[in-house]
Write a protein that holds these residues in place. Structure first.
Motif, short mmCIF file in Angstrom:
data_model
loop_
_atom_site.label_atom_id
_atom_site.label_comp_id
_atom_site.label_asym_id
_atom_site.label_seq_id
_atom_site.Cartn_x
_atom_site.Cartn_y
_atom_site.Cartn_z
N PRO A 57 0.75 -1.13 0.16
CA PRO A 57 0.18 -0.37 0.26
C PRO A 57 0.82 1.48 0.43
CG PRO A 57 0.00 -0.90 2.07
CD PRO A 57 0.58 -2.07 1.30
N ARG A 58 1.73 1.36 0.63
CA ARG A 58 2.74 2.16 0.37
C ARG A 58 3.97 2.20 -0.40
NH1 ARG A 58 5.66 3.05 6.26
NH2 ARG A 58 6.44 5.21 4.80
N ALA A 59 3.37 1.49 -1.58
CA ALA A 59 4.71 1.39 -2.79
C ALA A 59 4.92 2.41 -3.75
CB ALA A 59 4.27 -0.01 -3.26
N MET A 60 5.35 2.40 -4.00
CA MET A 60 5.45 3.14 -5.72
C MET A 60 3.80 2.64 -6.42
SD MET A 60 7.74 3.29 -9.21
CE MET A 60 9.69 4.40 -8.44
N THR A 61 3.76 4.08 -7.29
CA THR A 61 2.65 4.27 -7.87
C THR A 61 2.84 3.96 -9.54
OG1 THR A 61 0.70 4.95 -6.38
CG2 THR A 61 0.38 5.10 -8.12
N TYR A 73 5.97 4.93 -14.87
CA TYR A 73 6.64 5.53 -13.70
C TYR A 73 7.48 6.70 -13.50
CZ TYR A 73 9.99 1.75 -14.34
OH TYR A 73 11.99 1.23 -14.74
N GLY A 74 7.28 7.22 -11.75
CA GLY A 74 8.14 8.21 -12.47
C GLY A 74 8.21 9.73 -12.76
N PRO A 75 8.94 10.78 -12.88
CA PRO A 75 10.30 9.84 -11.81
C PRO A 75 9.99 9.47 -9.81
CG PRO A 75 10.40 12.67 -13.25
CD PRO A 75 8.40 11.75 -12.84
N PHE A 79 13.73 5.78 -18.58
CA PHE A 79 14.53 8.07 -18.81
C PHE A 79 15.62 8.75 -17.40
CE2 PHE A 79 9.90 6.95 -19.85
CZ PHE A 79 10.40 6.43 -21.10
N ALA A 80 15.34 7.64 -17.05
CA ALA A 80 16.22 8.08 -15.35
C ALA A 80 16.64 7.56 -14.43
CB ALA A 80 15.57 9.21 -14.90
N HIS A 106 13.14 6.77 -12.96
CA HIS A 106 11.97 6.60 -14.28
C HIS A 106 11.96 5.95 -15.41
CE1 HIS A 106 10.34 11.23 -17.23
NE2 HIS A 106 9.89 9.59 -17.04
N GLY A 107 11.05 5.88 -15.95
CA GLY A 107 11.31 4.64 -17.08
C GLY A 107 9.93 3.86 -17.28
#
Length: 334
Positions: free
Chosen positions: A40-44, A66-68, A94-95, A138-139
């Motif tokens: 639940p607290r992970a990257m979206t 996802y990202g940046p 991308f980064a 980011h990618g």
């Protein structure tokens, strides 16, 4: 430090029957949906494929943007060893940097502008971890469905660094297939196109397309129009077969970036659940059971330093997962 995991590791993934619906306009915009991964607290991430409106573009069957992401706040990417079947994974950054390890014995670092293509085939396992020096992640993570004749192919890994080319106010890097005089040497099981396109501020570029392909434009930034249709960041524009020229315009005062994906319509029906692509409910059940049993089919990933060395598969739904025939396609304009 919080750990963020990026893969299709949803705690309760829905089964997805992949079937294309008929296009309603010349440019069909697929809006992204937010999907939290790894807890639940992970990257979206922002997912545009698959969805009810459209499941495939050529053999491209999965697209996460996802990202940046500020790694100091999130902890970065840390995906424990997990399986794949019946597909190829395409990682494009991308980064940041990502360390890849797989059960083939591959140990590679993926960097921006470099292609990482892994063939799951009959079965593979891999881990993905952002490097200690990564400040921003980011990618895009993309999947390609394998045709039935090749979906049990041996596991494989390919790495390729395309040479960017300047074309009329744009920089184009072709990592799969051919575009604008560039051709990637990377092998795929169906004809595919994958390219990064970066437009200068205010620039317009026309790119020649293969009329036998359907195409998708995944916007990494705001400011794009695709054949005159506005495309917001993380949205995916779909273009059906028969189109020979794509016009991209950057309406912003900064460079704009997108991924161009394409391929001939994938006519086979496929079924996706968690990290598996199969043709039947039995395919998925067998893959899950063998993964949970640490079967030789997937092998072992060596060198991953995390606590979880074998990511458990979610529980299968209580109903039978059924594929269905692809919806008929709208007739082409004359």
């Amino acid at each position: 430090m919080q750990t963020v995991r990026v893969s299709n590791v949803e705690s309760a993934p829905e089964e997805t029957v992949c079937a294309d619906g008929p296009p309603t306009t010349d440019v069909e915009v697929l809006e992204p949906r937010d999907v939290p991964l790894g807890g639940p607290r992970a990257m979206t991430v922002r997912r545009t494929l698959p969805q009810r409106q459209r499941s495939l573009i050529g053999a491209w069957c999965f697209a996460d943007h996802y990202g940046p992401d500020d790694v100091a706040a999130s902890g970065g990417m840390d995906v424990p060893p997990h399986p794949h079947t019946g597909l190829q994974t395409v990682s494009w950054l991308f980064a940041g940097e990502v360390e890849h390890r797989d059960s083939l014995g591959t140990h590679a670092v993926v960097r921006p502008g470099e292609l990482n293509l892994m063939t799951g085939g009959h079965g593979i396992a891999h881990s993905e971890v952002s490097t200690p020096g990564t400040k921003v992640l980011h990618g895009a993570q993309l999947w390609v469905a394998l045709p039935d004749a090749d979906r049990h192919s041996p596991k494989d890994f390919q790495h390729f660094v395309p040479t960017p080319a300047r074309i009329d106010g744009a920089t184009v890097s072709v990592f799969l297939g051919s575009l604008a005089g560039q051709t990637s040497p990377v092998e795929t099981f169906t004809p595919l196109l994958g390219a990064e396109v970066v437009l200068d501020a205010g620039a317009t570029v026309e790119l020649g397309l293969d009329a036998a392909y359907e195409h998708g434009v995944l916007a990494d930034t705001d400011g794009f129009t695709v054949d005159g249709t506005d495309l917001a960041r993380s949205a995916l524009a779909y273009l059906r077969t028969g189109q020979t020229v794509l016009t991209l315009t950057n309406r912003s005062d900064d460079p704009a970036r997108a991924l161009l994906l394409g391929g001939p319509p994938f006519e086979e029906e496929i079924l996706m659940w968690w990290n598996f692509v199969g043709r039947s409910h039995e395919d998925i059940v067998a893959a899950r059971e063998e993964w949970m049993a640490h079967a030789e089919r997937f092998g072992e990933v060596q060198g991953y330093a995390g606590e979880v060395q074998h990511l458990p598969a979610p529980t299968l739904p209580a109903v039978r997962i059924r594929p269905r025939r692809n919806a008929s396609r709208a007739p082409q304009d004359s």
